[in-house]
Design an enzyme around this catalytic site. Structure first.
Site, mmCIF file in Angstrom:
data_model
loop_
_atom_site.group_PDB
_atom_site.id
_atom_site.type_symbol
_atom_site.label_atom_id
_atom_site.label_comp_id
_atom_site.label_asym_id
_atom_site.label_seq_id
_atom_site.Cartn_x
_atom_site.Cartn_y
_atom_site.Cartn_z
ATOM 1 N N GLY A 1 -19.539 18.600 -0.532
ATOM 2 C CA GLY A 1 -20.773 17.992 -0.051
ATOM 3 C C GLY A 1 -21.144 18.450 1.340
ATOM 4 C CE LYS B 1 -9.042 16.566 -12.718
ATOM 5 N NZ LYS B 1 -9.990 15.442 -12.524
ATOM 6 C CE LYS B 2 -11.248 21.518 -17.731
ATOM 7 N NZ LYS B 2 -12.688 21.819 -17.593
ATOM 8 N N GLY C 1 -0.953 3.181 -12.992
ATOM 9 C CA GLY C 1 -2.400 3.176 -12.929
ATOM 10 C C GLY C 1 -3.007 3.475 -14.288
ATOM 11 C CD GLU D 1 -11.600 20.024 6.376
ATOM 12 O OE1 GLU D 1 -10.451 19.518 6.414
ATOM 13 O OE2 GLU D 1 -12.611 19.424 5.948
ATOM 14 C CD GLU E 1 -22.291 19.839 -38.353
ATOM 15 O OE1 GLU E 1 -23.241 19.821 -39.160
ATOM 16 O OE2 GLU E 1 -21.322 20.595 -38.455
ATOM 17 C CB CYS F 1 -12.336 19.029 -9.419
ATOM 18 S SG CYS F 1 -13.127 17.784 -8.402
ATOM 19 C CG ASP G 1 -15.133 11.048 -2.994
ATOM 20 O OD1 ASP G 1 -16.202 11.079 -3.642
ATOM 21 O OD2 ASP G 1 -14.075 11.553 -3.406
ATOM 22 N N GLY H 1 -6.621 4.449 -14.385
ATOM 23 C CA GLY H 1 -7.899 5.108 -14.185
ATOM 24 C C GLY H 1 -7.859 6.549 -14.660
ATOM 25 C CE1 TYR H 2 -10.915 11.236 -11.458
ATOM 26 C CE2 TYR H 2 -11.712 9.011 -11.085
ATOM 27 C CZ TYR H 2 -11.492 10.296 -10.629
ATOM 28 O OH TYR H 2 -11.838 10.641 -9.349
ATOM 29 C CG HIS I 1 -22.581 23.208 -40.748
ATOM 30 N ND1 HIS I 1 -21.845 22.048 -40.768
ATOM 31 C CD2 HIS I 1 -22.172 23.949 -41.825
ATOM 32 C CE1 HIS I 1 -21.026 22.074 -41.813
ATOM 33 N NE2 HIS I 1 -21.210 23.221 -42.462
ATOM 34 C CD GLU J 1 -8.856 13.482 -15.133
ATOM 35 O OE1 GLU J 1 -10.024 13.720 -15.494
ATOM 36 O OE2 GLU J 1 -8.486 13.547 -13.940
ATOM 37 N NE ARG K 1 -4.467 -4.051 -11.311
ATOM 38 C CZ ARG K 1 -4.750 -4.305 -10.050
ATOM 39 N NH1 ARG K 1 -3.854 -4.899 -9.287
ATOM 40 N NH2 ARG K 1 -5.918 -3.967 -9.549
ATOM 41 C CB CYS L 1 -13.593 19.184 -5.343
ATOM 42 S SG CYS L 1 -14.015 19.909 -6.936
ATOM 43 N NE ARG M 1 -10.968 -2.230 -13.814
ATOM 44 C CZ ARG M 1 -11.736 -2.313 -12.721
ATOM 45 N NH1 ARG M 1 -12.928 -2.885 -12.794
ATOM 46 N NH2 ARG M 1 -11.311 -1.827 -11.579
#
Length: 478
Positions: free
Chosen positions: A15, A50-51, A174, A34, A466, A47, A329, A176-177, A461, A181, A198, A42, A204
Protein backbone atom coordinates in the site's frame (compact mmCIF):
# COMPACT_ATOMS: atom_id res chain seq x y z
CA UNK A 1 5.47 27.08 5.27
CA UNK A 2 8.03 25.26 3.14
CA UNK A 3 8.30 21.50 3.57
CA UNK A 4 11.05 19.05 2.64
CA UNK A 5 8.52 16.85 0.88
CA UNK A 6 4.93 16.97 -0.30
CA UNK A 7 4.40 13.43 0.99
CA UNK A 8 6.29 11.28 3.47
CA UNK A 9 5.22 7.63 3.60
CA UNK A 10 5.98 5.52 6.67
CA UNK A 11 6.06 1.86 5.62
CA UNK A 12 7.33 0.07 2.52
CA UNK A 13 4.57 -2.50 2.07
CA UNK A 14 2.36 -2.83 -0.98
CA UNK A 15 0.00 0.00 0.00
CA UNK A 16 2.69 2.48 0.96
CA UNK A 17 4.85 1.78 -2.08
CA UNK A 18 1.91 2.12 -4.48
CA UNK A 19 0.78 5.40 -2.90
CA UNK A 20 4.32 6.79 -3.02
CA UNK A 21 4.84 5.90 -6.68
CA UNK A 22 1.47 7.22 -7.88
CA UNK A 23 1.80 10.44 -5.87
CA UNK A 24 5.23 11.01 -7.38
CA UNK A 25 3.88 10.44 -10.89
CA UNK A 26 1.25 13.10 -10.11
CA UNK A 27 4.04 15.62 -9.52
CA UNK A 28 4.54 15.36 -5.76
CA UNK A 29 7.96 15.27 -4.11
CA UNK A 30 7.84 11.99 -2.16
CA UNK A 31 9.98 10.10 0.35
CA UNK A 32 9.39 6.75 2.02
CA UNK A 33 10.90 5.18 5.15
CA UNK A 34 11.04 1.44 5.81
CA UNK A 35 12.86 0.03 8.82
CA UNK A 36 12.99 -3.62 7.77
CA UNK A 37 12.58 -4.93 4.21
CA UNK A 38 10.79 -3.38 1.27
CA UNK A 39 7.64 -5.28 0.35
CA UNK A 40 6.02 -5.49 3.76
CA UNK A 41 4.00 -8.38 5.13
CA UNK A 42 2.67 -9.59 1.79
CA UNK A 43 5.95 -9.95 -0.06
CA UNK A 44 8.34 -10.83 2.78
CA UNK A 45 6.33 -12.78 5.37
CA UNK A 46 2.79 -13.22 4.08
CA UNK A 47 0.93 -13.74 0.82
CA UNK A 48 3.87 -14.48 -1.47
CA UNK A 49 5.95 -16.95 0.59
CA UNK A 50 2.77 -18.56 1.89
CA UNK A 51 1.39 -19.13 -1.63
CA UNK A 52 4.72 -20.59 -2.74
CA UNK A 53 4.47 -22.99 0.21
CA UNK A 54 0.93 -23.86 -0.88
CA UNK A 55 2.29 -24.76 -4.31
CA UNK A 56 5.02 -26.88 -2.72
CA UNK A 57 2.59 -28.72 -0.47
CA UNK A 58 0.20 -29.51 -3.33
CA UNK A 59 2.77 -31.80 -4.92
CA UNK A 60 2.28 -34.33 -2.12
CA UNK A 61 -0.96 -35.58 -3.72
CA UNK A 62 0.27 -35.35 -7.30
CA UNK A 63 2.33 -38.56 -7.16
CA UNK A 64 -0.69 -40.73 -6.35
CA UNK A 65 -2.83 -38.77 -8.77
CA UNK A 66 -0.32 -39.22 -11.56
CA UNK A 67 -0.30 -43.01 -11.04
CA UNK A 68 -4.09 -43.04 -11.33
CA UNK A 69 -3.71 -41.38 -14.72
CA UNK A 70 -1.22 -43.96 -15.97
CA UNK A 71 2.11 -42.43 -15.04
CA UNK A 72 4.79 -44.74 -13.63
CA UNK A 73 6.06 -42.50 -10.86
CA UNK A 74 7.16 -43.03 -7.27
CA UNK A 75 6.51 -40.81 -4.26
CA UNK A 76 9.24 -38.27 -3.62
CA UNK A 77 10.70 -36.68 -0.50
CA UNK A 78 10.35 -33.01 0.35
CA UNK A 79 13.59 -31.20 1.25
CA UNK A 80 12.79 -28.10 3.26
CA UNK A 81 16.29 -26.48 3.20
CA UNK A 82 16.38 -26.64 -0.61
CA UNK A 83 12.94 -25.08 -0.92
CA UNK A 84 13.58 -22.52 1.84
CA UNK A 85 16.78 -21.24 0.21
CA UNK A 86 15.08 -20.91 -3.16
CA UNK A 87 12.15 -19.17 -1.45
CA UNK A 88 14.39 -16.53 0.10
CA UNK A 89 16.16 -15.98 -3.19
CA UNK A 90 12.77 -15.17 -4.69
CA UNK A 91 11.87 -12.81 -1.83
CA UNK A 92 15.21 -11.03 -2.27
CA UNK A 93 14.42 -10.64 -5.98
CA UNK A 94 10.97 -9.20 -5.26
CA UNK A 95 12.36 -6.77 -2.69
CA UNK A 96 14.78 -5.58 -5.34
CA UNK A 97 11.87 -5.05 -7.73
CA UNK A 98 10.10 -2.87 -5.17
CA UNK A 99 13.22 -0.77 -4.66
CA UNK A 100 13.74 -0.32 -8.39
CA UNK A 101 10.11 0.72 -8.82
CA UNK A 102 10.54 3.40 -6.17
CA UNK A 103 13.83 4.58 -7.62
CA UNK A 104 12.29 4.71 -11.07
CA UNK A 105 9.46 6.82 -9.71
CA UNK A 106 11.87 9.33 -8.10
CA UNK A 107 10.81 8.40 -4.58
CA UNK A 108 13.61 8.91 -2.06
CA UNK A 109 14.09 5.88 0.19
CA UNK A 110 15.18 6.02 3.83
CA UNK A 111 16.18 2.66 5.30
CA UNK A 112 15.27 3.72 8.81
CA UNK A 113 12.48 3.71 11.35
CA UNK A 114 10.31 6.81 11.18
CA UNK A 115 8.40 8.35 14.05
CA UNK A 116 5.99 11.28 14.06
CA UNK A 117 7.11 14.32 16.00
CA UNK A 118 4.14 16.54 15.08
CA UNK A 119 1.53 16.71 12.27
CA UNK A 120 4.16 17.70 9.70
CA UNK A 121 7.44 16.27 11.06
CA UNK A 122 8.99 12.83 11.31
CA UNK A 123 12.22 11.84 13.00
CA UNK A 124 14.29 8.93 11.70
CA UNK A 125 16.31 6.41 13.67
CA UNK A 126 19.36 7.84 11.87
CA UNK A 127 18.78 11.13 13.72
CA UNK A 128 17.41 13.05 10.74
CA UNK A 129 14.34 15.23 11.07
CA UNK A 130 12.13 15.68 8.01
CA UNK A 131 9.08 17.80 7.31
CA UNK A 132 6.24 17.00 4.92
CA UNK A 133 2.99 18.63 3.89
CA UNK A 134 1.26 15.25 4.13
CA UNK A 135 2.22 12.10 6.05
CA UNK A 136 0.88 8.67 5.15
CA UNK A 137 1.06 5.88 7.74
CA UNK A 138 1.25 2.44 6.10
CA UNK A 139 3.04 0.37 8.74
CA UNK A 140 0.83 -2.71 8.54
CA UNK A 141 0.36 -5.22 11.34
CA UNK A 142 2.02 -8.17 13.01
CA UNK A 143 0.92 -11.52 14.47
CA UNK A 144 0.32 -11.47 18.20
CA UNK A 145 0.95 -14.07 20.89
CA UNK A 146 -1.78 -14.86 23.45
CA UNK A 147 -1.50 -13.86 27.10
CA UNK A 148 -0.40 -17.30 28.23
CA UNK A 149 2.57 -18.42 30.34
CA UNK A 150 5.38 -19.73 28.11
CA UNK A 151 3.63 -18.54 24.95
CA UNK A 152 7.05 -17.40 23.75
CA UNK A 153 7.95 -21.08 23.26
CA UNK A 154 5.61 -20.99 20.29
CA UNK A 155 6.06 -19.37 16.90
CA UNK A 156 3.91 -17.20 14.63
CA UNK A 157 3.41 -17.10 10.88
CA UNK A 158 6.41 -14.73 10.65
CA UNK A 159 8.69 -17.51 11.85
CA UNK A 160 7.53 -20.31 9.55
CA UNK A 161 9.61 -19.14 6.63
CA UNK A 162 12.78 -18.95 8.73
CA UNK A 163 12.75 -22.45 10.25
CA UNK A 164 16.02 -24.33 9.88
CA UNK A 165 14.12 -27.58 9.47
CA UNK A 166 10.52 -28.74 9.30
CA UNK A 167 9.10 -30.05 12.59
CA UNK A 168 7.79 -33.61 12.62
CA UNK A 169 4.73 -32.50 14.55
CA UNK A 170 3.03 -29.16 15.14
CA UNK A 171 0.06 -27.81 17.03
CA UNK A 172 -1.68 -24.86 15.38
CA UNK A 173 -3.80 -22.66 17.62
CA UNK A 174 -6.54 -20.72 15.84
CA UNK A 175 -9.32 -21.16 13.31
CA UNK A 176 -8.93 -18.19 11.00
CA UNK A 177 -7.57 -18.20 7.50
CA UNK A 178 -3.89 -18.05 8.56
CA UNK A 179 -4.21 -20.99 10.95
CA UNK A 180 -6.21 -23.08 8.49
CA UNK A 181 -3.96 -22.30 5.53
CA UNK A 182 -0.81 -23.30 7.39
CA UNK A 183 -2.52 -26.45 8.64
CA UNK A 184 -2.97 -27.52 5.02
CA UNK A 185 0.49 -26.39 3.95
CA UNK A 186 2.37 -28.19 6.72
CA UNK A 187 0.23 -31.29 6.40
CA UNK A 188 1.07 -31.41 2.71
CA UNK A 189 4.77 -31.06 3.49
CA UNK A 190 4.66 -34.15 5.70
CA UNK A 191 4.24 -32.60 9.15
CA UNK A 192 1.83 -34.25 11.59
CA UNK A 193 -0.64 -31.40 12.12
CA UNK A 194 -3.04 -30.89 15.02
CA UNK A 195 -5.25 -27.79 15.07
CA UNK A 196 -7.16 -26.41 18.06
CA UNK A 197 -9.89 -23.83 17.61
CA UNK A 198 -12.05 -22.62 20.46
CA UNK A 199 -15.07 -21.91 18.21
CA UNK A 200 -17.69 -24.25 16.83
CA UNK A 201 -16.29 -24.08 13.28
CA UNK A 202 -13.19 -22.71 11.57
CA UNK A 203 -13.18 -19.65 9.28
CA UNK A 204 -15.66 -17.58 11.27
CA UNK A 205 -17.34 -14.95 9.11
CA UNK A 206 -17.36 -17.06 5.96
CA UNK A 207 -20.39 -18.90 4.62
CA UNK A 208 -21.35 -21.71 7.02
CA UNK A 209 -21.86 -24.34 4.33
CA UNK A 210 -18.58 -23.48 2.64
CA UNK A 211 -16.47 -23.48 5.78
CA UNK A 212 -18.05 -26.76 6.86
CA UNK A 213 -16.90 -28.39 3.63
CA UNK A 214 -13.41 -26.93 4.06
CA UNK A 215 -13.17 -28.39 7.57
CA UNK A 216 -14.38 -31.77 6.33
CA UNK A 217 -11.82 -31.73 3.53
CA UNK A 218 -9.02 -30.84 5.93
CA UNK A 219 -9.85 -33.83 8.10
CA UNK A 220 -9.97 -36.14 5.06
CA UNK A 221 -6.45 -35.03 4.19
CA UNK A 222 -5.21 -35.99 7.65
CA UNK A 223 -5.36 -32.83 9.76
CA UNK A 224 -6.34 -33.58 13.37
CA UNK A 225 -8.83 -30.73 13.80
CA UNK A 226 -10.33 -30.16 17.25
CA UNK A 227 -13.18 -27.66 17.49
CA UNK A 228 -14.35 -26.17 20.79
CA UNK A 229 -10.82 -26.72 22.05
CA UNK A 230 -8.14 -24.34 23.25
CA UNK A 231 -4.76 -24.49 24.92
CA UNK A 232 -4.68 -23.94 28.69
CA UNK A 233 -1.06 -24.72 29.55
CA UNK A 234 2.25 -25.17 27.75
CA UNK A 235 5.86 -25.61 28.78
CA UNK A 236 9.09 -27.12 27.57
CA UNK A 237 8.80 -30.90 27.66
CA UNK A 238 11.00 -32.74 30.15
CA UNK A 239 12.57 -36.20 30.06
CA UNK A 240 9.85 -37.33 32.45
CA UNK A 241 7.19 -36.22 29.96
CA UNK A 242 8.91 -38.32 27.32
CA UNK A 243 9.11 -41.39 29.54
CA UNK A 244 5.41 -41.99 29.07
CA UNK A 245 5.57 -41.77 25.31
CA UNK A 246 8.68 -43.92 25.06
CA UNK A 247 7.08 -46.68 27.17
CA UNK A 248 3.80 -46.47 25.32
CA UNK A 249 1.93 -45.21 28.36
CA UNK A 250 -1.48 -43.68 27.48
CA UNK A 251 -1.12 -39.92 27.17
CA UNK A 252 -4.07 -38.82 25.06
CA UNK A 253 -7.69 -39.92 25.26
CA UNK A 254 -6.65 -43.28 26.67
CA UNK A 255 -4.60 -44.19 23.60
CA UNK A 256 -0.83 -44.73 23.49
CA UNK A 257 0.96 -42.19 21.36
CA UNK A 258 4.50 -41.92 20.13
CA UNK A 259 5.56 -38.42 19.23
CA UNK A 260 9.08 -37.52 18.09
CA UNK A 261 11.24 -35.46 20.36
CA UNK A 262 10.84 -31.80 19.62
CA UNK A 263 13.35 -29.22 18.47
CA UNK A 264 12.84 -26.91 21.44
CA UNK A 265 14.19 -28.43 24.65
CA UNK A 266 12.81 -31.83 23.72
CA UNK A 267 9.54 -30.46 22.41
CA UNK A 268 6.63 -28.52 23.88
CA UNK A 269 4.21 -30.11 26.31
CA UNK A 270 0.65 -28.86 25.86
CA UNK A 271 -2.54 -29.33 27.85
CA UNK A 272 -5.88 -28.66 26.15
CA UNK A 273 -9.22 -27.54 27.55
CA UNK A 274 -10.53 -31.09 27.05
CA UNK A 275 -7.90 -32.35 29.50
CA UNK A 276 -5.67 -34.14 26.99
CA UNK A 277 -1.90 -33.63 26.93
CA UNK A 278 0.55 -34.08 24.11
CA UNK A 279 4.10 -33.20 23.10
CA UNK A 280 4.72 -31.30 19.87
CA UNK A 281 7.89 -30.25 18.10
CA UNK A 282 6.40 -26.79 17.52
CA UNK A 283 3.35 -24.75 18.48
CA UNK A 284 2.15 -22.14 15.99
CA UNK A 285 -0.09 -19.35 17.27
CA UNK A 286 -2.40 -17.83 14.66
CA UNK A 287 -4.69 -16.07 17.07
CA UNK A 288 -4.86 -12.55 15.70
CA UNK A 289 -2.87 -9.61 14.42
CA UNK A 290 -1.99 -6.25 15.96
CA UNK A 291 -1.59 -2.94 14.08
CA UNK A 292 1.99 -1.63 14.06
CA UNK A 293 1.43 1.61 15.94
CA UNK A 294 3.71 1.10 18.94
CA UNK A 295 6.17 3.96 19.49
CA UNK A 296 5.08 5.61 16.26
CA UNK A 297 4.61 8.98 17.90
CA UNK A 298 0.88 9.10 17.27
CA UNK A 299 0.19 10.66 20.65
CA UNK A 300 2.75 13.39 19.98
CA UNK A 301 0.97 14.24 16.74
CA UNK A 302 -2.47 14.10 18.36
CA UNK A 303 -3.69 11.20 16.23
CA UNK A 304 -6.62 9.15 17.50
CA UNK A 305 -6.05 5.42 18.01
CA UNK A 306 -8.72 2.73 18.45
CA UNK A 307 -9.01 0.18 21.23
CA UNK A 308 -6.97 -2.41 19.31
CA UNK A 309 -4.22 0.08 18.54
CA UNK A 310 -5.44 0.83 15.01
CA UNK A 311 -5.21 4.28 13.44
CA UNK A 312 -8.74 5.67 13.22
CA UNK A 313 -9.55 7.12 9.79
CA UNK A 314 -12.57 8.33 7.83
CA UNK A 315 -13.81 7.10 4.44
CA UNK A 316 -10.98 9.04 2.75
CA UNK A 317 -8.32 7.41 4.98
CA UNK A 318 -7.78 10.72 6.80
CA UNK A 319 -7.07 10.77 10.52
CA UNK A 320 -8.40 13.38 12.93
CA UNK A 321 -5.22 15.35 12.13
CA UNK A 322 -5.82 16.78 8.62
CA UNK A 323 -2.25 16.36 7.36
CA UNK A 324 -1.95 12.71 8.37
CA UNK A 325 -3.55 9.74 6.56
CA UNK A 326 -3.34 5.98 7.06
CA UNK A 327 -4.00 2.97 4.85
CA UNK A 328 -3.77 -0.80 5.02
CA UNK A 329 -3.68 -3.16 7.99
CA UNK A 330 -2.64 -0.41 10.42
CA UNK A 331 -6.22 0.89 10.15
CA UNK A 332 -7.72 -2.57 10.85
CA UNK A 333 -10.41 -2.14 8.21
CA UNK A 334 -10.04 -4.91 5.60
CA UNK A 335 -6.73 -6.70 6.03
CA UNK A 336 -6.00 -7.63 2.42
CA UNK A 337 -3.08 -6.48 0.29
CA UNK A 338 -5.18 -5.47 -2.76
CA UNK A 339 -7.37 -3.40 -0.45
CA UNK A 340 -4.34 -1.54 0.93
CA UNK A 341 -3.28 -0.81 -2.66
CA UNK A 342 -6.77 0.47 -3.52
CA UNK A 343 -6.75 2.63 -0.39
CA UNK A 344 -3.38 4.07 -1.44
CA UNK A 345 -4.73 4.89 -4.90
CA UNK A 346 -7.84 6.55 -3.45
CA UNK A 347 -5.62 8.59 -1.11
CA UNK A 348 -3.60 9.94 -4.04
CA UNK A 349 -6.76 10.77 -5.99
CA UNK A 350 -8.09 12.67 -2.99
CA UNK A 351 -4.97 14.55 -1.91
CA UNK A 352 -2.85 15.02 -5.02
CA UNK A 353 -5.29 14.89 -7.93
CA UNK A 354 -8.11 17.01 -6.55
CA UNK A 355 -10.61 14.18 -6.93
CA UNK A 356 -12.03 13.26 -3.49
CA UNK A 357 -12.39 9.47 -3.66
CA UNK A 358 -13.81 7.46 -0.76
CA UNK A 359 -12.51 3.94 -0.32
CA UNK A 360 -14.83 1.25 -1.68
CA UNK A 361 -14.92 -1.72 0.68
CA UNK A 362 -18.05 -3.29 -0.81
CA UNK A 363 -18.12 -6.68 -2.56
CA UNK A 364 -14.44 -7.52 -2.21
CA UNK A 365 -13.57 -10.94 -3.68
CA UNK A 366 -11.19 -12.98 -1.56
CA UNK A 367 -9.64 -16.42 -1.40
CA UNK A 368 -8.54 -18.61 1.47
CA UNK A 369 -5.73 -20.93 0.37
CA UNK A 370 -6.80 -23.80 2.54
CA UNK A 371 -6.80 -27.31 1.12
CA UNK A 372 -9.51 -27.42 -0.22
CA UNK A 373 -9.40 -23.79 -1.36
CA UNK A 374 -12.21 -21.30 -0.69
CA UNK A 375 -13.22 -18.34 -2.85
CA UNK A 376 -15.91 -15.89 -1.82
CA UNK A 377 -17.50 -12.59 -2.78
CA UNK A 378 -20.51 -10.79 -1.34
CA UNK A 379 -22.82 -11.87 1.43
CA UNK A 380 -22.93 -15.26 3.09
CA UNK A 381 -26.24 -17.07 3.21
CA UNK A 382 -26.50 -16.19 6.90
CA UNK A 383 -25.89 -12.47 6.32
CA UNK A 384 -28.27 -12.25 3.38
CA UNK A 385 -31.23 -14.02 4.95
CA UNK A 386 -31.05 -11.66 7.92
CA UNK A 387 -31.60 -8.73 5.55
CA UNK A 388 -34.09 -9.94 2.95
CA UNK A 389 -35.74 -13.04 1.44
CA UNK A 390 -33.22 -15.03 -0.60
CA UNK A 391 -32.99 -18.11 -2.77
CA UNK A 392 -30.03 -20.46 -2.40
CA UNK A 393 -28.64 -22.24 -5.44
CA UNK A 394 -26.06 -24.81 -4.43
CA UNK A 395 -24.43 -28.00 -5.60
CA UNK A 396 -21.69 -30.22 -4.19
CA UNK A 397 -20.03 -33.03 -6.11
CA UNK A 398 -16.82 -34.91 -6.85
CA UNK A 399 -15.10 -33.18 -9.77
CA UNK A 400 -14.08 -35.26 -12.77
CA UNK A 401 -10.33 -35.17 -12.11
CA UNK A 402 -10.67 -36.33 -8.50
CA UNK A 403 -13.37 -38.92 -9.19
CA UNK A 404 -11.20 -40.57 -11.85
CA UNK A 405 -8.25 -40.71 -9.43
CA UNK A 406 -10.38 -42.22 -6.66
CA UNK A 407 -10.05 -39.23 -4.36
CA UNK A 408 -12.72 -38.15 -1.89
CA UNK A 409 -12.42 -34.39 -2.45
CA UNK A 410 -15.72 -32.63 -3.06
CA UNK A 411 -16.38 -29.16 -4.41
CA UNK A 412 -19.09 -26.62 -3.63
CA UNK A 413 -20.66 -24.02 -5.93
CA UNK A 414 -23.14 -21.67 -4.27
CA UNK A 415 -25.09 -18.56 -5.23
CA UNK A 416 -27.12 -16.42 -2.84
CA UNK A 417 -29.86 -14.60 -4.77
CA UNK A 418 -32.24 -11.81 -3.78
CA UNK A 419 -35.86 -12.80 -4.29
CA UNK A 420 -36.88 -9.19 -4.94
CA UNK A 421 -34.13 -7.88 -7.24
CA UNK A 422 -32.80 -11.24 -8.56
CA UNK A 423 -29.27 -9.92 -7.97
CA UNK A 424 -26.61 -12.41 -6.97
CA UNK A 425 -25.76 -11.20 -3.47
CA UNK A 426 -23.03 -13.73 -2.82
CA UNK A 427 -20.97 -16.41 -4.53
CA UNK A 428 -19.02 -19.07 -2.64
CA UNK A 429 -16.75 -21.73 -4.14
CA UNK A 430 -14.84 -24.56 -2.46
CA UNK A 431 -12.64 -26.25 -5.04
CA UNK A 432 -9.19 -26.45 -6.55
CA UNK A 433 -8.34 -22.99 -7.92
CA UNK A 434 -11.36 -21.41 -6.20
CA UNK A 435 -9.37 -18.17 -5.92
CA UNK A 436 -8.95 -18.01 -9.69
CA UNK A 437 -12.65 -18.63 -10.25
CA UNK A 438 -13.90 -16.14 -7.66
CA UNK A 439 -11.86 -13.33 -9.22
CA UNK A 440 -13.92 -13.64 -12.40
CA UNK A 441 -17.23 -14.26 -10.63
CA UNK A 442 -16.47 -11.19 -8.52
CA UNK A 443 -16.68 -8.97 -11.61
CA UNK A 444 -20.23 -10.10 -12.31
CA UNK A 445 -21.33 -9.74 -8.68
CA UNK A 446 -19.73 -6.29 -8.42
CA UNK A 447 -21.59 -5.22 -11.58
CA UNK A 448 -24.90 -6.30 -10.04
CA UNK A 449 -25.52 -9.36 -12.21
CA UNK A 450 -28.79 -11.20 -11.68
CA UNK A 451 -29.36 -14.93 -11.49
CA UNK A 452 -30.86 -14.69 -14.97
CA UNK A 453 -27.62 -13.07 -16.23
CA UNK A 454 -25.77 -16.12 -14.95
CA UNK A 455 -28.35 -18.41 -16.57
CA UNK A 456 -27.96 -16.69 -19.97
CA UNK A 457 -24.23 -17.36 -19.92
CA UNK A 458 -23.22 -20.45 -21.88
CA UNK A 459 -21.40 -23.06 -19.82
CA UNK A 460 -17.76 -23.93 -20.46
CA UNK A 461 -17.75 -27.73 -20.55
CA UNK A 462 -16.35 -29.81 -19.00
CA UNK A 463 -15.34 -27.60 -16.06
CA UNK A 464 -16.26 -27.31 -12.42
CA UNK A 465 -17.15 -23.64 -12.85
CA UNK A 466 -19.92 -24.41 -15.37
CA UNK A 467 -22.11 -25.27 -12.39
CA UNK A 468 -22.31 -21.55 -11.62
CA UNK A 469 -24.44 -21.04 -14.75
CA UNK A 470 -26.36 -24.34 -14.85
CA UNK A 471 -28.10 -24.39 -11.44
CA UNK A 472 -31.75 -23.85 -12.41
CA UNK A 473 -33.74 -24.51 -9.24
CA UNK A 474 -33.03 -23.20 -5.73
CA UNK A 475 -32.27 -25.81 -3.10
CA UNK A 476 -33.98 -23.68 -0.48
CA UNK A 477 -35.39 -20.23 0.27
CA UNK A 478 -34.72 -18.24 3.41
Amino acid sequence: MTFDYDLFVIGGGSGGVRAARVASSAGAKVALAEEYRMGGTCVIRGCVPKKLMVFASNYAEMFEGARAYGWDIEDGDFHWPKFRDHLHEELDRLEGVYRRLLDGSDVEIFDARARLKDPHTVTLSTGEEITAKHILIATGGRPSLPDLPNADLGITSNDIFLLKEMPKSILIIGGGYIASEFAGILNGLGVEVTQYYRGAQILRGFDDEARGLVAEGMRVKGIDLHLGTNIVEMRAATDKDHEGEEQGVPMEEGKPVSMPRGKQSGGIWVKATNGTTKIFDQVLFATGRTPNTDDLGLEDAGIKVGRRGEVVVDEYSQTNVPSVYAIGDVTNRVQLTPVAIREGMAFVETVFKGNPTPVDHELIPSAVFTQPELGTVGMTEEEARDKEPVEIYCTSFKPMNHAFAGREDRVLMKLVVSVETRKVLGCHIVADHAGEMIQLAGIAVKMGATKEDFDRTVAVHPTMAEELVTMKEPVRTA
